[in-house]
Scaffold this motif. Sequence first.
Motif, PDB file in Angstrom:
ATOM      1  N   ASP A 164      10.890 -10.452   3.966  1.00  0.00           N
ATOM      2  CA  ASP A 164      12.130 -10.890   3.330  1.00  0.00           C
ATOM      3  C   ASP A 164      13.270  -9.920   3.638  1.00  0.00           C
ATOM      4  OD1 ASP A 164      13.638 -12.612   1.606  1.00  0.00           O
ATOM      5  OD2 ASP A 164      13.488 -11.056   0.054  1.00  0.00           O
TER       6      ASP A 164
ATOM      7  N   ILE B  96      14.192 -10.258   7.390  1.00  0.00           N
ATOM      8  CA  ILE B  96      14.919 -11.498   7.665  1.00  0.00           C
ATOM      9  C   ILE B  96      16.343 -11.416   7.127  1.00  0.00           C
ATOM     10  CG2 ILE B  96      15.025 -13.952   7.034  1.00  0.00           C
ATOM     11  CD1 ILE B  96      11.952 -13.958   7.288  1.00  0.00           C
ATOM     12  N   ASP B  97      16.520 -10.844   5.934  1.00  0.00           N
ATOM     13  CA  ASP B  97      17.870 -10.687   5.390  1.00  0.00           C
ATOM     14  C   ASP B  97      18.734  -9.802   6.285  1.00  0.00           C
ATOM     15  OD1 ASP B  97      17.304 -12.298   3.236  1.00  0.00           O
ATOM     16  OD2 ASP B  97      16.962 -10.624   1.845  1.00  0.00           O
TER      17      ASP B  97
ATOM     18  N   THR C  94      18.316  -9.163   9.541  1.00  0.00           N
ATOM     19  CA  THR C  94      18.562  -9.844  10.823  1.00  0.00           C
ATOM     20  C   THR C  94      19.580 -10.965  10.646  1.00  0.00           C
ATOM     21  OG1 THR C  94      16.288  -9.353  11.464  1.00  0.00           O
ATOM     22  CG2 THR C  94      17.446 -11.024  12.743  1.00  0.00           C
ATOM     23  N   ARG C  95      19.472 -11.712   9.579  1.00  0.00           N
ATOM     24  CA  ARG C  95      20.437 -12.781   9.299  1.00  0.00           C
ATOM     25  C   ARG C  95      21.835 -12.190   9.126  1.00  0.00           C
ATOM     26  NH1 ARG C  95      18.157 -15.566   4.944  1.00  0.00           N
ATOM     27  NH2 ARG C  95      16.999 -16.782   6.458  1.00  0.00           N
TER      28      ARG C  95
END
Length: 89
Positions: free
Chosen positions: A71, A74-75, A77-78
């Motif tokens: 999580d 991903i946060d 990278t986003r």
Amino acid sequence: MTPEFVIGFAKQSIELALTLSLPMLGVGLVVGIFVSMIQAATQIQEMTLTFVPKIVSMFLALLIAFPWIMDKMIDFTRSVFMNLPTYIK
């Protein structure tokens, strides 16, 4: 890109890397101290006795913390991909 931006981005990346490694390192530290205390109490000085429990416990910590780690990754990278146009300017 300004030098302040590059330093801030590097700082954020390093902080994330340290945060993500914290569960495994913490568990390894606690298990290592526990095994060392047992070795000191029993006077057994076997090297594999410290290595195997730490590896197993760190692997279990990774399995337990994996959803949280993914999580966070991903946060981050986003966030990087969403702000990429502002980084290029």
